[in-house]
Design a protein around this motif. Structure first.
Motif, PDB file in Angstrom:
ATOM      1  N   GLY A  22      25.003  -8.535  -5.705  1.00 52.48           N
ATOM      2  CA  GLY A  22      25.334  -7.309  -4.994  1.00 52.48           C
ATOM      3  C   GLY A  22      24.107  -6.501  -4.636  1.00 52.48           C
ATOM      4  O   GLY A  22      24.001  -5.953  -3.539  1.00 52.48           O
ATOM      5  N   LEU A  23      23.160  -6.428  -5.569  1.00 52.04           N
ATOM      6  CA  LEU A  23      21.945  -5.647  -5.327  1.00 52.04           C
ATOM      7  C   LEU A  23      21.117  -6.277  -4.217  1.00 52.04           C
ATOM      8  O   LEU A  23      20.589  -5.582  -3.339  1.00 52.04           O
ATOM      9  N   ARG A  24      21.005  -7.597  -4.243  1.00 56.23           N
ATOM     10  CA  ARG A  24      20.226  -8.293  -3.202  1.00 56.23           C
ATOM     11  C   ARG A  24      20.905  -8.164  -1.838  1.00 56.23           C
ATOM     12  O   ARG A  24      20.247  -7.989  -0.813  1.00 56.23           O
ATOM     13  N   LEU A  25      22.232  -8.241  -1.837  1.00 58.18           N
ATOM     14  CA  LEU A  25      22.964  -8.076  -0.584  1.00 58.18           C
ATOM     15  C   LEU A  25      22.746  -6.682  -0.019  1.00 58.18           C
ATOM     16  O   LEU A  25      22.538  -6.518   1.193  1.00 58.18           O
ATOM     17  N   LEU A  26      22.790  -5.673  -0.878  1.00 61.08           N
ATOM     18  CA  LEU A  26      22.543  -4.298  -0.423  1.00 61.08           C
ATOM     19  C   LEU A  26      21.176  -4.191   0.234  1.00 61.08           C
ATOM     20  O   LEU A  26      21.018  -3.526   1.269  1.00 61.08           O
ATOM     21  N   HIS A  27      20.185  -4.845  -0.355  1.00 65.32           N
ATOM     22  CA  HIS A  27      18.830  -4.851   0.206  1.00 65.32           C
ATOM     23  C   HIS A  27      18.842  -5.327   1.662  1.00 65.32           C
ATOM     24  O   HIS A  27      18.311  -4.671   2.561  1.00 65.32           O
ATOM     25  N   TYR A  28      19.466  -6.473   1.903  1.00 66.98           N
ATOM     26  CA  TYR A  28      19.452  -7.043   3.244  1.00 66.98           C
ATOM     27  C   TYR A  28      20.346  -6.278   4.219  1.00 66.98           C
ATOM     28  O   TYR A  28      20.043  -6.202   5.418  1.00 66.98           O
ATOM     29  N   LEU A  29      21.436  -5.719   3.726  1.00 65.46           N
ATOM     30  CA  LEU A  29      22.303  -4.936   4.612  1.00 65.46           C
ATOM     31  C   LEU A  29      21.589  -3.688   5.101  1.00 65.46           C
ATOM     32  O   LEU A  29      21.652  -3.343   6.290  1.00 65.46           O
ATOM     33  N   VAL A 185      23.630 -14.934  -0.772  1.00 61.25           N
ATOM     34  CA  VAL A 185      23.550 -13.750   0.084  1.00 61.25           C
ATOM     35  C   VAL A 185      23.451 -14.155   1.554  1.00 61.25           C
ATOM     36  O   VAL A 185      24.053 -13.526   2.428  1.00 61.25           O
ATOM     37  N   ALA A 186      22.718 -15.230   1.838  1.00 53.48           N
ATOM     38  CA  ALA A 186      22.590 -15.701   3.221  1.00 53.48           C
ATOM     39  C   ALA A 186      23.937 -16.103   3.791  1.00 53.48           C
ATOM     40  O   ALA A 186      24.237 -15.863   4.968  1.00 53.48           O
ATOM     41  N   ARG A 187      24.782 -16.727   2.960  1.00 58.78           N
ATOM     42  CA  ARG A 187      26.132 -17.109   3.416  1.00 58.78           C
ATOM     43  C   ARG A 187      26.967 -15.873   3.761  1.00 58.78           C
ATOM     44  O   ARG A 187      27.736 -15.867   4.721  1.00 58.78           O
TER      45      ARG A 187
END
Length: 207
Positions: A22-29, A185-187
């Motif tokens: 979740g944290l990594r996804l937030l970064h990219y979003l 996260v890429a998916r």
């Protein structure tokens, strides 16, 4: 000259293991310059503390600042809400974001969503996505899964929900935990239609 419209996306994190996803996804979003509407469950805060050593503040405004400091991203707009904030845009179809990702998604949250239960903002936000026919992505990490989990996933998949288990692949020859996290996260970013430069694609040229 038209001004690009900033995308509005919802992100929820529940008490399943895998807070790093979740944290990594937030970064990219946020790096994509989107407007992110974020809510964490009480159990998610416990997982953040146990898995990442992060003691997150409870006040929404403090939470946003804390997360930005952790991931080092100033881009995008981050709006955070309490789990019982029924005045959040996430709670109504009249101002809902275009998509919602629940990452990670616990078995309990999965069950509640499959049964149309809305006891908190996360469950209500998912219910809004379903009733409005908008994109809903669930990232379960539970393993092994029971017949109950599978039945709930099947029920939601038949309603158009994207079930995206946190199951990294290994064809990209990961060299670190970050590589494994980025694979998942890429998916998710692909499902949201967000351009990304993380991780190779199968069959893509290396040059």
């Amino acid at each position: 000259m038209s001004i690009p419209v900033r995308r509005r996306l919802g992100l929820a994190m529940t008490g399943a293991s895998g807070a790093i996803y979740g944290l990594r996804l937030l970064h990219y979003l946020l790096a994509s310059d989107a407007e992110i509407h974020l809510v964490l469950s009480a159990a998610a805060r416990v997982v953040f503390r146990e898995e990442l050593g992060l003691q997150l503040p409870t006040r929404p405004e403090d939470l946003a600042a804390s997360l930005r400091a952790e991931i080092g991203i100033d881009d995008g707009v981050l709006r955070t809400y309490a789990q019982e904030d029924w005045f959040s845009p996430l709670a109504s179809g009249s101002h809902a974001p275009e998509a919602l990702v629940i990452c990670p998604c616990s078995g309990g949250s999965l069950a509640a969503i499959a049964q149309g239960i809305s006891n908190n903002l996360i469950e209500r936000a998912a219910d809004v996505m379903l009733k409005e026919g908008k994109k809903l992505i669930l990232v379960p990490r539970e393993s092994p899964v029971s017949a109950i989990h599978l039945e709930n996933m099947l029920k939601l998949a038949r309603l158009g929900v994207c079930i995206l288990p946190a199951s990294p692949g290994f064809y990209q020859r990961p060299q670190s935990v970050d590589d494994l996290v980025d694979f998942v996260v890429a998916r998710i970013l692909d499902q949201l239609g967000i351009a990304r430069q993380i991780g190779p694609r199968w069959g893509a040229s290396a040059d």
